[in-house]
Motif scaffolding. Structure first.
Motif, PDB file in Angstrom:
ATOM      1  N   UNK A 165       0.844  -1.194   0.000  1.00 53.99           N
ATOM      2  CA  UNK A 165       0.000   0.000   0.000  1.00 53.99           C
ATOM      3  C   UNK A 165       0.872   1.235   0.000  1.00 53.99           C
ATOM      4  N   UNK A 188       0.465   5.620  -0.025  1.00 53.95           N
ATOM      5  CA  UNK A 188      -0.580   6.620   0.167  1.00 53.95           C
ATOM      6  C   UNK A 188      -0.572   7.590  -0.991  1.00 53.95           C
ATOM      7  N   UNK A 189      -0.913   7.081  -2.167  1.00 61.76           N
ATOM      8  CA  UNK A 189      -0.931   8.025  -3.279  1.00 61.76           C
ATOM      9  C   UNK A 189      -2.362   8.429  -3.573  1.00 61.76           C
ATOM     10  N   UNK A 213      -5.696   6.368  -2.439  1.00 55.72           N
ATOM     11  CA  UNK A 213      -6.413   6.906  -1.292  1.00 55.72           C
ATOM     12  C   UNK A 213      -7.837   7.269  -1.647  1.00 55.72           C
ATOM     13  N   UNK A 238      -9.930   4.378  -1.709  1.00 54.77           N
ATOM     14  CA  UNK A 238     -10.251   3.965  -0.343  1.00 54.77           C
ATOM     15  C   UNK A 238     -11.396   4.804   0.206  1.00 54.77           C
ATOM     16  N   UNK A 239     -11.342   6.110  -0.107  1.00 49.77           N
ATOM     17  CA  UNK A 239     -12.423   6.975   0.357  1.00 49.77           C
ATOM     18  C   UNK A 239     -13.752   6.554  -0.244  1.00 49.77           C
ATOM     19  N   UNK A 284     -15.150   4.076   1.831  1.00 45.16           N
ATOM     20  CA  UNK A 284     -15.728   4.683   3.039  1.00 45.16           C
ATOM     21  C   UNK A 284     -17.082   5.312   2.750  1.00 45.16           C
TER      22      UNK A 284
END
Ligand code: HEM
Ligand SMILES: Nc1ncnc2c1ncn2[C@@H]1O[C@H](COP(=O)(O)OP(=O)(O)OP(=O)(O)O)[C@@H](O)[C@H]1O
Ligand SMILES: Nc1ncnc2c1ncn2[C@@H]1O[C@H](COP(=O)(O)OP(=O)(O)OP(=O)(O)O)[C@@H](O)[C@H]1O
Ligand SMILES: [Mg+2]
Ligand SMILES: [Mg+2]
Lengths: 228, 223, 253, 228, 223
Positions: free
Chosen positions: C135, C137-138, C142, C145-146, C149
């Motif tokens: 993983x 955090x690019x 990200x 991933x949001x 969420x």
């Protein structure tokens, strides 16, 4: 028959009341403020005291903490008005709900976001940030916290009257907060590595402008759904 | 007492309400003109509160329409809101503010200007003379209701929607409120109200509407 | 007279259209569509995997590992596409106050979330050989991933409100507000320099990849599409049954 | 005259009810969990994507986030019972309030702290933590979150019925949380630099033991003050 | 109906209460023995709720003592609590739980075991047959009160402290509750209650106590 008040003076009264209610509980306003300070100070405690690491962590830590403190106070916007029935009266006002909602958001910002903008540079100093970085931090927070209050209001309205609201608001709102965080902290990071913050700041401005337009609409819709 | 619209009418056509999987009431029709008091009756849970909130536009009927002077209230929105004074079963006051501050805000919401002296007078009339400057949090149940009800004396709106206004009031306050309602109806106002207390109201146009429990027409608790 | 006629005609038209959108007519219609879509999905996905895993040539730079692209890319597209679709139905639901619309939105959410998860998992499986980390955090990773969420927020809000009507409406507002994230994901590679590569399929430019790869990906995409339709319609049918069995208890004439 | 229930079965019922109320809203329990995941993911966003920096930040970020998520759900322990009058009934129970309070705290921990212990290692992986670090993280959180629930209960009880509770609790409770944070994150940091975590962990154990003894007493006292 | 203590006495000696800078009442003395109903009267804000909460031990008197069978209630603590059934003006039910679950928990708190069938029966008697398994959040005001009041039928405690128990109840439920209270007093229980509604209670030992507004003995709202 008495003269009716103008829209502006009604709106002014909404704003004034929300601020007055909040100030009546000074501890409440102070609380957001101290939460920010205490939570930001937890990180150095958790990570030992390497000054380089602290400086590198600073933008993300300060921005994330600011974001969390704004978020924690979101329930203040509508929840107590909902619990005591005042919200129904507000929805039955003779002024457009959208405008009233906007006032309530501004009141929230004035008492939760704005104080952070003022105190953040002080805390930044503890993390060894430079003058330019501190300036950018303050500027990005000034725009950013207003956007946070606006966006957060939608989450607060959607979760009205639902139990365990605190955490649910968080889930709804945090993903929407991410652009604000990325551009806000990004601006400070840019300055740290000697680049210009303009790009990030103007994107932040764009987010703010969008939030200003859409959030009151969405919040008003959410409120009328919540009261149904 | 005078009103912004001297002639008006609130009509309900074929209203029905559903909550969860229960039909609360159906095919409700009425039309209320100046000077009418509609007294909603019915056992607990028959849908009185639900109906009152619909009449304000706070919740939407399952079917049917509500009109104000011939226009659907949902379309009128704020234009309708500026005519109603709704007092629900929650006191609708902010516990952190004093009685006066609460009233000032309530009045502002309907665009009425606030006359400080007059408000003090009304609160004194309602027995709150000593409590003018206390945060309403410390008031007793009945005193809180009185603060909420003070709006009836201060605002000048043609339609009152009152959900159990007599709750928590003592005998003296009940009498005072009863007279106020009668006086308002005589002056041409429209009142829709519920109450389980026996209050004898004298008004020329006193209409009773009884909501029945549709689930159990011969329920053992006959009301 | 004429005026009135047109009006009633219009009303009739509107009525017919709405009737089509009513659960009663929708239910049997969906029942007919589902088997076809399901069969189509099975065939196309199998064919797509065959193209991707066996037919497509080994990449000279990335070796065999790149073959994950045949799942990863269509899944990533669908995670975003389905979100937009969900928001669209939610919006329609609010505007028309149509139950069916809400049901569609609700039914799309789990499939969308699943594709998001697939994109994340395949992406990180691929990331390990490519970037040396599961993983990073690019921006694109990200924001994907949001997206997950946001789907989760949608479920949570819906689950937290027990009044069905209110739950539908409130989560619809959330879906619409969240739609703002989709363009952010899509353009993230352009706006920020990231590890993740940019779009290689676009309408305006000639495709930069081998024809067989493109074909494999398109086949997979259509397969995913049919799969989504089948699953979503099945969920809507189940939902209609549930709500209608309850509604039947209402004796509203 | 029916037989009276034993103390144990009354206590069991209190525990069972609290868990049932929470599970009735599964979303509520899930929410603490997701808050933790989302908030932990915010930090990398704010700080760019340097894997070394991330690894260095990880212990403090994960611990601070766990602490904040426990704290956010604190209001669940008593607030809703207070609002609807059930708390008065609880105080009028024929069992010692201290024991009832302890049950309510355990219920809170089972549904907010425990899930974090289970998910934290997964997130640790995203921050590139090693196996040994992950183990220590889980162990320190297991003890630490229970201590957080215990200590937090005092703050929750003290702020009952006060507006803007969310933030006020934070201020009361965060300073008390600091020892837990320092020893908890300290244990993970120790492993990162190749030292033993035992020292930090046994200090954490001591804090937990003290909290177990004193927190129910203090909470019970705070509750009877809040209801006065 | 039988009680754990067959003979008991609740006495108040020289009680006084102060709120803010106001003296609400002073030198209150009474002694309640088996079978007595104490009916507290008084205008809004005279301190009825304050007094009831003192009698439960929820708040402390400014001066004076309250005894239960000769012992100070503060010292008895749990030993006193297991005798009282207090119903305040909040419904005291969890909105997320159903009526049955709420009752089960209330009973557990005083150590009473829960008889499911009996509880269903009582709820049906109170007109909640259809609502047994709904979360109480969706119930109407009156229905919520009924759930809270069901404890009176299910628990076996000698002292009832009821703050405006008739609020929000419809006529049928009022009648049912009134009979229950009478029956309880006849069986030897002690009741302390307030209400602004006019409810005629027939009991051999019906004592009225009127709290006066000490600030304004000749207030213009005579009650
Ligand atoms: C968890 C990690 C990853 C996530 C969340 C992710 C997400 C996405 C998304 C959302 C898209 C669609 C966007 C678009 O079409 O423009 C996409 C496409 C793509 N991804 Fe990833 N990705 C991940 C890892 C990787 C890795 C490791 C590689 C290979 C080095 C990769 C290669 C690609 C390629 C080639 C495309 C197609 C781009 C195009 O043709 O439009 N991804 N990914
Ligand atoms: N989800 C649901 N499922 C079943 N019934 C429901 C649901 N939600 C609400 N209800 C019922 O709808 C009714 C709402 O009634 P409402 O509050 O309008 O009653 P009311 O006439 O004002 O009663 P009261 O006199 O007690 O104030 C109640 O009977 C309640 O049980
Ligand atoms: N801080 C304070 N300063 C002055 N007066 C106070 C303060 N706190 C409470 N009071 C007064 O104490 C009284 C409390 O009354 P209580 O609630 O016991 O009344 P009650 O008899 O139950 O009335 P009701 O019939 O309305 O329920 C009220 O008159 C209130 O105004
Ligand atoms: Mg009602
Ligand atoms: Mg009282």
């Amino acid at each position: 028959m008495k003269k009716k008040l103008s829209t502006l003076s009604v709106l002014y009264r909404v704003l004034a009341r929300d601020i007055r209610v909040a100030l009546r509980r000074q501890s409440d306003v102070a609380a957001v403020f101290f939460f920010f300070i205490i939570a930001a100070s937890l990180f150095p405690l958790g990570s030992g005291a390497d000054p380089k690491l602290l400086k590198a962590m600073a933008p993300s830590v300060l921005w994330v903490t600011a974001l969390l403190s704004c978020m924690l106070s979101l329930s203040r916007i509508y929840a107590s008005d909902h619990a005591d029935g005042t919200l129904e009266q507000i929805m039955l006002s003779n002024q457009p709900t959208v405008l009233i909602v906007l006032m309530k958001i501004l009141a929230h910002w004035a008492l939760s976001g704005l104080p952070l903008v003022l105190v953040a540079p002080l805390i930044g100093v503890q993390f060894n940030l430079s003058g330019a970085e501190l300036q950018t931090l303050a500027l990005s927070l000034l725009m950013g916290t207003l956007a946070l209050s606006l966006i957060g209001s939608i989450g607060a309205a959607l979760t009205l009257g639902i139990r365990g609201t605190g955490v649910l608001i968080a889930i709804l709102v945090l993903p929407l907060y991410i652009p604000v965080l990325v551009f806000g902290a990004g601006a400070v990071n840019a300055v740290s590595i000697g680049m210009s913050a303009n790009g990030a700041l103007s994107l932040l401005g764009a987010v703010l402008a969008m939030a200003l337009v859409f959030s009151p609409l969405a919040s008003a819709a959410a409120l009328s759904i919540a009261l149904e | 007492m005078k009103f912004s619209t001297s002639n008006f009418e609130l009509t309900a056509n074929d209203l029905s309400a559903v909550r969860g999987e229960r039909l609360l009431f159906k095919q409700l029709n009425f039309s209320l003109k100046n000077g009418t008091i509609l007294y909603l009756q019915g056992a607990n849970g028959t849908g009185k509160t639900t109906l009152l909130r619909m009449l304000c536009g706070l919740s939407k009927p399952y079917s049917g329409v509500i009109n104000w002077c011939g226009n659907n209230i949902n379309e009128l929105a704020e234009d309708f809101h500026q005519n109603i004074l709704y007092i629900g079963h929650l006191p609708s006051i902010k516990e952190d503010l004093t009685a006066l501050e609460n009233l000032q805000f309530s009045l502002a919401l309907t665009g009425d200007s606030f006359d400080f002296a007059h408000a003090c007078e009304v609160l004194k009339l309602l027995g709150l003379g000593k409590a003018l400057h206390l945060p309403t949090r410390v008031l007793s149940q009945g005193q809180k209701r009185r603060v909420a009800l003070a709006r009836l004396w201060l605002q000048n709106l043609p339609l009152w929607i009152l959900d159990e206004p007599f709750t928590a009031l003592d005998v003296a306050a009940t009498e005072l409120l009863k007279q106020k309602i009668e006086h308002f109806a005589n002056a041409g106002g429209v009142v829709v109200m519920t109450t389980h207390q026996e209050v004898l109201i004298n008004a020329p146009n006193f209409v009773q509407l009884r909501l029945e429990d549709l689930d159990k027409p011969n329920h053992n608790l006959k009301n | 007279m004429k005026n009135i006629d047109t009006k009633t005609d219009l009303q009739r038209l509107k009525f017919n259209w709405l009737q089509f959108a009513s659960p009663k007519t929708f239910y049997p219609l969906a029942g007919k569509i589902i088997p076809w879509c399901a069969a189509g999905a099975a065939i196309l996905i199998a064919y797509g995997l065959y193209l991707g895993l066996l037919v497509a040539p080994t990449d000279f730079q990335q070796g065999e590992g790149y073959r994950i692209i045949f799942v990863h890319v269509p899944a990533a597209w669908f995670s975003m596409f389905l979100y937009l679709l969900m928001a669209l139905y939610a919006g329609l639901g609010l505007v028309l106050n149509a139950r069916l619309s809400y049901m569609m939105a609700t039914a799309i959410a789990p499939t969308g979330a699943m594709f998001t998860l697939v994109a994340l998992v395949t992406g990180s499986l691929w990331g390990k050989p490519m970037w040396g980390a599961w993983w990073v955090w690019d921006a694109r990773l990200t924001s994907e991933l949001i997206l997950l969420f946001l789907y989760i927020g949608y479920f949570s809000l819906k689950a937290a409100i027990d009044d069905k009507n209110r739950a539908d409406k409130a989560s619809a507002v959330l879906a619409i507000v969240g739609a703002i994230n989709v363009p952010i994901i899509y353009f993230s590679v352009k706006w920020w320099n990231t590890l993740h590569q940019g779009a290689s399929v676009s309408l305006t430019q000639a495709p930069a990849m081998a024809a067989v790869m493109l074909k494999g990906m398109l086949v997979m995409t259509i397969g995913f599409w049919l799969y989504s339709i089948a699953v979503v319609l099945m969920r809507v049918r189940a939902e209609i049954l549930e709500r209608d069995s309850k509604a039947a208890m209402l004796r509203l004439d």
